[in-house]
Design a protein around this motif. Structure first.
Motif, PDB file in Angstrom:
ATOM      1  N   SER A  65       0.836  -1.196   0.000  1.00 28.44           N
ATOM      2  CA  SER A  65       0.000   0.000   0.000  1.00 28.44           C
ATOM      3  C   SER A  65       0.871   1.246   0.000  1.00 28.44           C
ATOM      4  O   SER A  65       2.049   1.211   0.366  1.00 28.44           O
ATOM      5  CB  SER A  65      -0.918   0.018   1.231  1.00 28.44           C
ATOM      6  OG  SER A  65      -0.162   0.310   2.405  1.00 28.44           O
ATOM      7  N   ALA A  66       0.281   2.351  -0.403  1.00 26.08           N
ATOM      8  CA  ALA A  66       0.917   3.667  -0.320  1.00 26.08           C
ATOM      9  C   ALA A  66      -0.174   4.677  -0.009  1.00 26.08           C
ATOM     10  O   ALA A  66      -1.356   4.452  -0.297  1.00 26.08           O
ATOM     11  CB  ALA A  66       1.636   4.019  -1.622  1.00 26.08           C
ATOM     12  N   THR A  67       0.248   5.787   0.582  1.00 31.11           N
ATOM     13  CA  THR A  67      -0.702   6.829   0.951  1.00 31.11           C
ATOM     14  C   THR A  67      -0.611   7.989  -0.031  1.00 31.11           C
ATOM     15  O   THR A  67       0.484   8.398  -0.414  1.00 31.11           O
ATOM     16  CB  THR A  67      -0.416   7.345   2.371  1.00 31.11           C
ATOM     17  OG1 THR A  67      -0.382   6.246   3.284  1.00 31.11           O
ATOM     18  CG2 THR A  67      -1.479   8.330   2.819  1.00 31.11           C
ATOM     19  N   THR A  69      -1.235   9.732  -3.655  1.00 28.21           N
ATOM     20  CA  THR A  69      -1.497   9.523  -5.079  1.00 28.21           C
ATOM     21  C   THR A  69      -0.182   9.599  -5.836  1.00 28.21           C
ATOM     22  O   THR A  69       0.873   9.808  -5.235  1.00 28.21           O
ATOM     23  CB  THR A  69      -2.483  10.588  -5.606  1.00 28.21           C
ATOM     24  OG1 THR A  69      -2.834  10.290  -6.958  1.00 28.21           O
ATOM     25  CG2 THR A  69      -1.871  11.981  -5.542  1.00 28.21           C
ATOM     26  N   SER A  84       5.508   4.854  -6.219  1.00 26.35           N
ATOM     27  CA  SER A  84       6.382   4.121  -5.306  1.00 26.35           C
ATOM     28  C   SER A  84       7.068   2.970  -6.028  1.00 26.35           C
ATOM     29  O   SER A  84       6.513   2.383  -6.960  1.00 26.35           O
ATOM     30  CB  SER A  84       5.576   3.567  -4.124  1.00 26.35           C
ATOM     31  OG  SER A  84       5.050   4.605  -3.337  1.00 26.35           O
ATOM     32  N   SER A 232      -2.979   2.729  -8.572  1.00 20.95           N
ATOM     33  CA  SER A 232      -2.156   1.538  -8.367  1.00 20.95           C
ATOM     34  C   SER A 232      -1.085   1.450  -9.439  1.00 20.95           C
ATOM     35  O   SER A 232      -1.229   2.006 -10.530  1.00 20.95           O
ATOM     36  CB  SER A 232      -3.010   0.259  -8.387  1.00 20.95           C
ATOM     37  OG  SER A 232      -3.470  -0.027  -9.693  1.00 20.95           O
ATOM     38  N   TYR A 262      -2.963   2.562  -3.804  1.00 17.61           N
ATOM     39  CA  TYR A 262      -2.913   3.853  -3.115  1.00 17.61           C
ATOM     40  C   TYR A 262      -4.209   4.109  -2.346  1.00 17.61           C
ATOM     41  O   TYR A 262      -5.299   3.822  -2.831  1.00 17.61           O
ATOM     42  CB  TYR A 262      -2.672   4.981  -4.123  1.00 17.61           C
ATOM     43  CG  TYR A 262      -1.222   5.137  -4.488  1.00 17.61           C
ATOM     44  CD1 TYR A 262      -0.455   6.171  -3.969  1.00 17.61           C
ATOM     45  CD2 TYR A 262      -0.592   4.218  -5.327  1.00 17.61           C
ATOM     46  CE1 TYR A 262       0.886   6.314  -4.283  1.00 17.61           C
ATOM     47  CE2 TYR A 262       0.748   4.340  -5.659  1.00 17.61           C
ATOM     48  CZ  TYR A 262       1.474   5.393  -5.133  1.00 17.61           C
ATOM     49  OH  TYR A 262       2.816   5.515  -5.439  1.00 17.61           O
ATOM     50  N   GLU A 269      -6.709   2.825   5.016  1.00 13.18           N
ATOM     51  CA  GLU A 269      -5.559   2.002   4.648  1.00 13.18           C
ATOM     52  C   GLU A 269      -5.291   0.928   5.699  1.00 13.18           C
ATOM     53  O   GLU A 269      -5.036  -0.236   5.372  1.00 13.18           O
ATOM     54  CB  GLU A 269      -4.332   2.897   4.477  1.00 13.18           C
ATOM     55  CG  GLU A 269      -3.085   2.173   3.981  1.00 13.18           C
ATOM     56  CD  GLU A 269      -1.927   3.121   3.760  1.00 13.18           C
ATOM     57  OE1 GLU A 269      -0.846   2.640   3.363  1.00 13.18           O
ATOM     58  OE2 GLU A 269      -2.084   4.337   3.981  1.00 13.18           O
TER      59      GLU A 269
END
Length: 601
Positions: A65-67, A69, A84, A232, A262, A269
């Motif tokens: 996951s990433a926070t 955008t 990322s 994503s 994301y 999340e």
């Protein structure tokens, strides 16, 4: 063990021709790797790093996951937010760092590294088999192009990072030489080893300084298989990856696919992880770590939750004062404000007692300034700079303000008001005013709503001495733009550190970067003494001297009150779903996540 080779002697014994770039009678160090100070841990014939499982199975989908955008696949420019995973998985560098040494690099795209004893230049001999994803060879021309495009059109960080490089020379078809304007910076050859190598054929036909979602040509272990802009990105392991059998890569890059989804909201999340939507989570919230992981999959053993100790300097996280703003120009104002942040109360009531207060920019390492006054070696450095330093650097040991944790900060309020009065501010009718009748007010800019619970009690304490504070949380794009342009009063930031501080200190603290858009001198520091201390740290000739010089720099930064120190933790807090598996050995200086794998279910 690395060795020094006397090129002229070898040439005479073996009948070899001298390399065209080797000066006569100069001792040349030629090796498979390079360390900052100590000898290399791994010999030329090493098979793999100690912390990997060379027999780790390949396969599986890793979901991360990433926070926020993303809107770009170019991580090397100031514009946009890059996806990322691009660095390391997709783009590669000349060398690769080991995770169980303080600062050592081994050949990746470069097979061999050559430097003179004074490290006034470095030459990299490229591997013949190094290839981009389209099958084209990685050439010296690509290396030179990468350096030039990053320095001229890349993020301003690169101009600062490479400013000691005076010349880049193509020695022959597989050797490139970087010449420096100093022999006082041992780190420069390692810095050049971190140069990302870009395809000249691809990028010279495009506008490098513009954001793009076109998938560029690169050379790393993964290709980009799919993107959903802002939502994503999916990486696919390249079975034809040219470097898959290199010692620096064996046992790593084990997942067939890596997908990063994301999330705009950090609470959502976390809930997505608990629902099994992604496989691995590094937890940054002490409250979450203490209270949010009591869910069935954890108690059933399907999720592993671990605190993994490390020996990484934790650096400095804190509230950064933008000293470009008039309100923060006076260090007495900055110090007064520091009395109004009640860490002990926050640690008890918000963090479940999980954190340690930070007392140094180099905490959790021997580079942190000692809890004693400067000794003889430090004084020899500091005394010539005394005119530009607070007297307390010489007479007091820095400690951030402390409370009893009850929330009663009467003594801290008294000290803060006294300092503010000395700085020309008076409390009148509940408002803190200067002689012009102007109110002391500022904005705390945040990117995460989760930090509001920490900032709001701080705001209440500030209001008790008449300081008016607004708190504004913005989206990732707006936040990054404002920070890059120094359009903030106060932010929360982490100044990361390593066991070998060097050129990054120039970016953090040097006057030359105070007004460079996108630089990491976020506080706007412009102090000739700090400039000299930064140069001394960069030019340290050995580990002992590095420690002394870093201690001196640390003291001066602390007493400058440029950052209000927060806290740190000395473990990786990680949770992950089975069958994700980690190596038995975690190296001391990194989580080494690229060495994890999916076990058979």
């Amino acid at each position: 063990m690395s060795k020094f080779y006397f090129i002229t002697l070898l040439a005479w014994i073996g009948g070899l021709a001298l390399p065209s770039y080797a000066e006569e009678n100069v001792s040349i160090h030629r090796s498979h790797g390079l360390a900052m100070y100590e000898d290399l841990k791994y010999p030329a014939d090493f098979k793999h790093f100690d912390y990997v499982n060379p027999n780790a199975p390949k396969g599986g989908l890793l979901r991360l996951s990433a926070t926020g955008t993303f809107d770009s696949l170019n991580p090397f420019i100031i514009k946009g937010l890059s996806a990322s995973g691009l660095s390391g998985w997709f783009f590669e560098t000349l060398t690769s760092s080991s995770k169980d040494e303080p600062f050592s690099e081994y050949g990746l795209i470069a097979e061999t590294i050559e430097t003179p004893e004074d490290r006034s230049w470095v030459a990299y001999i490229l591997r013949d088999k190094a290839r981009f994803h389209d099958g084209s060879p990685i050439t010296v021309e690509d290396v030179i192009f990468s350096f030039e495009i990053l320095k001229t059109k890349g993020h301003p960080f690169y101009r600062s990072y490479y400013n000691h490089v005076t010349e880049v020379i193509k020695v022959n078809d597989n050797t490139v030489k970087f010449v420096f304007n100093t022999n006082k910076n041992r780190e420069l050859p390692l810095i050049m080893g971190q140069l990302p190598i870009l395809s000249k054929a691809y990028w010279e036909q495009r506008d490098f300084d513009k954001t793009t979602l076109d998938i560029p040509i690169s050379s790393g272990p993964y290709k980009i298989a799919a993107i959903d802009p802002g939502r994503s990105i999916t990486y696919q392991r390249n079975p034809e990856y040219w470097g898959k059998d290199l010692p620096v890569n064996l046992g790593q890059y084990n997942f067939d696919q890596i997908r990063i989804d994301y999330y705009r909201d950090e609470t959502v999340e976390l809930q997505a992880f608990k629902a099994g939507e992604y496989d691995f989570r590094a937890e940054n919230s002490a409250k979450n770590w203490a209270t949010a992981y009591d869910f069935p999959a954890l108690t059933q053993g399907r999720v592993i939750k671990e605190d993994i100790e490390h020996q990484i300097p934790t650096g400095m996280q804190g509230f950064v004062f933008n000293t470009r703003r008039d309100v923060f120009k006076d260090p007495k104002v900055r110090e007064a404000i520091s009395y109004l942040f009640d860490f002990e109360w926050a640690n008890k009531n918000l963090f479940n007692g999980a954190y340690t207060r930070t007392h140094s920019y180099f905490s959790n390492s021997d580079l942190a300034s000692p809890s004693e006054l400067p000794h003889e070696a430090e004084l020899a450095i500091l005394e010539p700079l005394r005119a530009h330093l607070p007297e307390r650097v010489f007479t007091e040991i820095y400690q951030p303000p402390q409370t009893d944790g009850t929330g009663n900060i009467r003594e801290q309020l008294r000290l803060a008001i006294r300092l503010l009065k000395e700085a020309g501010w008076e409390l009148k009718n509940g408002k803190l005013l200067n002689e012009k009748g102007q109110l002391l007010q500022f904005e705390i800019l945040l990117v995460s709503p989760l930090f509001e619970r920490i900032v709001l009690p701080f705001k209440r304490n500030l209001a008790r001495v008449g300081i008016e504070v607004s708190v504004r949380t913005v989206d990732t794009t707006q936040y990054q733009n404002r920070v890059d342009n120094f359009d903030f009063d106060m932010i929360v930031h982490v100044f990361s550190q390593s066991l070998s501080p060097g050129n990054e200190q120039h970016s953090y603290w040097h006057s030359e970067n105070a007004n460079v858009v996108g630089s990491r001198n976020l506080a706007g520091i412009q102090n000739p003494a700090i400039d000299q201390l930064v140069d001394l740290v960069i030019g340290a000739p050995n580990r002992d001297e590095l420690m002394v010089r870093t201690h001196a720099l640390d003291r001066v930064l602390l007493w400058g009150h440029y950052v209000l120190p927060h806290w740190h933790v000395r473990t990786f807090r990680v949770a992950y779903w089975k069958p994700l598996t980690r190596p038995e050995m975690i190296p001391p200086y990194d989580l080494a996540f690229d060495a994890w794998w999916m076990a058979d279910k």
